[in-house]
Design a protein around this motif. Structure first.
Motif, short mmCIF file in Angstrom:
data_model
loop_
_atom_site.label_atom_id
_atom_site.label_comp_id
_atom_site.label_asym_id
_atom_site.label_seq_id
_atom_site.Cartn_x
_atom_site.Cartn_y
_atom_site.Cartn_z
N ASP A 197 0.80 -1.23 0.00
CA ASP A 197 0.00 0.00 0.00
C ASP A 197 0.83 1.28 0.00
OD1 ASP A 197 1.01 -0.16 2.56
OD2 ASP A 197 -0.93 -0.29 3.56
N ASP A 213 -2.48 -3.49 -2.96
CA ASP A 213 -3.87 -3.39 -2.51
C ASP A 213 -4.68 -2.62 -3.56
OD1 ASP A 213 -5.90 -3.54 -0.16
OD2 ASP A 213 -5.90 -1.43 -0.75
N GLU A 262 -7.71 -1.38 -3.65
CA GLU A 262 -8.45 -0.19 -3.22
C GLU A 262 -7.51 1.00 -3.06
OE1 GLU A 262 -11.54 1.31 0.30
OE2 GLU A 262 -10.78 -0.75 0.29
N THR A 263 -6.34 0.76 -2.48
CA THR A 263 -5.35 1.83 -2.34
C THR A 263 -4.96 2.41 -3.69
OG1 THR A 263 -4.43 0.86 -0.31
CG2 THR A 263 -3.01 2.36 -1.54
N TRP A 264 -4.74 1.54 -4.67
CA TRP A 264 -4.34 1.99 -6.00
C TRP A 264 -5.47 2.74 -6.70
CZ3 TRP A 264 -0.47 3.72 -8.24
CH2 TRP A 264 -0.21 3.63 -9.60
N ASP A 312 -7.85 4.43 -5.27
CA ASP A 312 -7.98 5.73 -4.61
C ASP A 312 -6.89 6.70 -5.06
OD1 ASP A 312 -10.18 4.80 -3.25
OD2 ASP A 312 -9.13 4.46 -1.35
N ALA A 313 -5.68 6.18 -5.25
CA ALA A 313 -4.57 7.03 -5.67
C ALA A 313 -4.82 7.63 -7.05
CB ALA A 313 -3.27 6.24 -5.66
#
Length: 252
Positions: A102, A167, A169-171, A173-174
């Motif tokens: 992450d 992850d 979701e982390t990517w 969101d970024a």
């Protein structure tokens, strides 16, 4: 003999070490399956490499003494050029790079070097956000994104994610506020079941490398070695017989 340099793995070939002996330099390519058998000795300044070979240095500072430490002034630039005259006039790419699981960083590089730079860093995923006309503008854009993303990810963080995936979701969101020019996903072929043990050694079977992190298998344990930590060490061409911390997988 002395380890005097390294090249991270990139799109042009495997990671490698530079070994100096009496001024002559040998490049040791770190291809998967290669057996390494070096014992590390004292560490001192790695000196410098010229067109004529290696120039040794007796100073104790490692990996480089102040005389042989070079500072890339552009790394400190945030858009206000720190040189007497700006010379970064070619196109630059602005990117995000993700490291499992992450960690996400922002960076810039000359546009033609983008994929090479990402592999040198060992990125798992990346997004090319934009291309601008010169390095000054790129650094300004990078600095503006600095509130959301760091501009570096430390090697211990990279090692901690060697057995993991990014992850999702982390990517997502970024990238939520961007429309990337292109995206990348890299496979370094490590296929690790467990997190490798961090160590400084040069004996074992090469599993592979991600950026400047070398993975070596020895006695049923995979070790992660930051290649920079080898630079400056005197070496003997014989296997290191030290007792090392083993992973739990070695006892399975």
């Amino acid at each position: 003999m002395q380890f005097v340099g390294y090249r991270p793995r990139d799109q042009h070939g495997p990671a490698s070490l530079q070994l100096a002996d009496g001024g002559a330099i040998t490049r040791v390519a770190l291809e998967p399956g290669r057996e390494l058998a070096y014992t590390l000795g004292e560490r001192r300044c790695a000196g410098t490499i010229t067109d004529d070979g290696h120039v040794a240095c007796a100073n104790a500072d490692a990996p480089y003494c102040p005389q042989h430490t070079s500072t890339w002034v552009c790394a400190k630039c945030r858009g206000d050029c720190l040189k007497d005259e700006m010379d970064c006039h070619e196109a630059h790419a602005i990117y995000l790079a993700a490291f499992a699981p992450d960690a996400v960083k922002v960076g810039v590089t000359r546009a033609w070097r983008l994929e090479t730079r990402l592999r040198e860093q060992g990125a798992d995923r990346a997004a090319h956000l934009d291309t601008v006309e010169n390095g000054r503008i790129a650094r300004e854009r990078e600095a503006a994104l600095g509130a959301r993303f760091p501009d570096r990810v430390r090697v211990p963080t990279k090692i901690a994610g060697l057995d993991a995936a990014v992850d999702e979701e982390t990517w997502r969101d970024a990238l939520a506020d961007f429309d990337p020019v292109d995206t990348y996903a890299f496979d370094y072929g490590l296929d690790l079941d467990d997190r490798p043990v961090s160590e400084v050694l040069a004996t074992g079977t090469v599993v592979g490398a991600r950026g400047r992190v070398l993975c070596l298998e020895r006695g049923g344990t995979v070790y992660a070695v930051d290649l920079r930590d080898l630079v400056g060490h005197e070496v003997r061409a014989e296997a290191d017989e030290r007792d090392l911390q083993a992973s739990l997988g070695a006892f399975a």
